[in-house]
Design a protein around this motif. Structure first.
Motif, short mmCIF file in Angstrom:
data_model
loop_
_atom_site.label_atom_id
_atom_site.label_comp_id
_atom_site.label_asym_id
_atom_site.label_seq_id
_atom_site.Cartn_x
_atom_site.Cartn_y
_atom_site.Cartn_z
N ASN A 1 0.88 -1.17 -0.10
CA ASN A 1 0.02 -0.08 0.07
C ASN A 1 0.82 1.30 0.00
O ASN A 1 0.29 2.28 0.30
N ALA A 2 2.19 1.14 -0.24
CA ALA A 2 3.07 2.32 -0.36
C ALA A 2 2.54 3.17 -1.59
O ALA A 2 2.06 2.71 -2.47
N PRO A 3 2.89 4.70 -1.33
CA PRO A 3 2.11 5.63 -2.37
C PRO A 3 2.85 5.36 -3.68
O PRO A 3 2.14 5.67 -4.46
N GLU A 4 4.04 5.14 -3.54
CA GLU A 4 4.81 4.83 -5.07
C GLU A 4 4.05 3.52 -5.64
O GLU A 4 3.90 3.75 -6.92
N VAL A 5 3.88 2.69 -5.17
CA VAL A 5 3.24 1.54 -5.51
C VAL A 5 1.84 1.51 -6.19
O VAL A 5 1.41 1.22 -7.25
N ARG A 6 0.90 2.34 -5.37
CA ARG A 6 -0.47 2.77 -5.69
C ARG A 6 -0.25 3.53 -6.82
O ARG A 6 -1.10 3.26 -7.71
N THR A 7 0.55 4.55 -7.05
CA THR A 7 0.73 5.53 -8.24
C THR A 7 0.91 4.59 -9.36
O THR A 7 0.31 4.98 -10.41
N LEU A 8 2.00 3.99 -9.20
CA LEU A 8 2.37 3.06 -10.58
C LEU A 8 1.07 2.14 -10.97
O LEU A 8 0.99 1.89 -12.11
N ALA A 9 0.48 1.45 -9.88
CA ALA A 9 -0.73 0.71 -10.28
C ALA A 9 -1.61 1.40 -10.91
O ALA A 9 -2.57 0.80 -11.85
N ARG A 10 -2.01 2.62 -10.65
CA ARG A 10 -3.00 3.34 -11.22
C ARG A 10 -2.56 3.57 -12.87
O ARG A 10 -3.34 4.10 -13.69
N GLU A 11 -1.15 3.60 -13.13
CA GLU A 11 -0.71 3.94 -14.50
C GLU A 11 -1.02 2.71 -15.51
O GLU A 11 -0.63 2.68 -16.63
N THR A 12 -1.15 1.49 -14.95
CA THR A 12 -1.48 0.34 -15.73
C THR A 12 -2.39 0.40 -16.61
O THR A 12 -3.57 0.56 -16.37
N ASN A 13 -2.00 -0.02 -17.84
CA ASN A 13 -2.95 0.05 -19.01
C ASN A 13 -3.18 -1.45 -19.42
O ASN A 13 -2.24 -1.91 -20.10
N THR A 14 -4.42 -2.04 -19.23
CA THR A 14 -4.48 -3.56 -19.54
C THR A 14 -4.55 -3.73 -20.93
O THR A 14 -4.44 -4.91 -21.38
N ASN A 15 -4.97 -2.81 -21.71
CA ASN A 15 -4.81 -3.00 -23.26
C ASN A 15 -3.64 -2.89 -23.85
O ASN A 15 -3.43 -3.12 -25.02
N ASN A 16 -2.33 -2.34 -23.06
CA ASN A 16 -1.34 -2.36 -23.57
C ASN A 16 -0.26 -3.38 -22.97
O ASN A 16 0.16 -3.03 -21.82
N THR A 17 0.07 -4.32 -23.68
CA THR A 17 0.77 -5.32 -23.12
C THR A 17 2.10 -4.98 -22.55
O THR A 17 2.72 -5.23 -21.41
#
Length: 97
Positions: free
Chosen positions: A42-58
């Motif tokens: 739940n670290a802020p950096e981890v959450r920020t990166l997880a929000r940037e994930t685009n499931t349509n772009n492998t």
């Protein structure tokens, strides 16, 4: 063709081990380690990166999985250091509690 099968199997097994499991590394199963592992997810950096994930772009998803794993391990180690738990095999001295 027969020689390619064992090579392909080894590559698949190697790829599966790249991202690790979902818990503390083996041999680190103490309450402090488990608490830091939960905190690192739940670290802020981890959450920020997880929000940037685009499931349509492998490519994006694969790159971010690695970055998230690195950020999570960084947060895990920082949490352990803040609690005074030293890393195994290192030269860092333990801080008194």
């Amino acid at each position: 063709m027969i020689r390619l099968v064992p090579i392909a199997a080894l590559l698949l097994l190697g790829g599966c081990g790249m991202f690790g499991g979902g818990g503390p590394p083996p041999g680190e199963d103490t309450p402090e380690h488990r608490a830091c592992w939960a905190e690192s997810r739940n670290a802020p950096e981890v959450r920020t990166l997880a929000r940037e994930t685009n499931t349509n772009n492998t490519f994006n998803q694969t790159r971010l999985e690695g970055e998230i794993r690195q950020a999570q391990l960084r947060a895990y180690r920082n949490c352990l250091r803040d609690r005074g738990v030293g890393q195994p095999g290192g030269v860092e001295s333990l801080r008194p509690r």
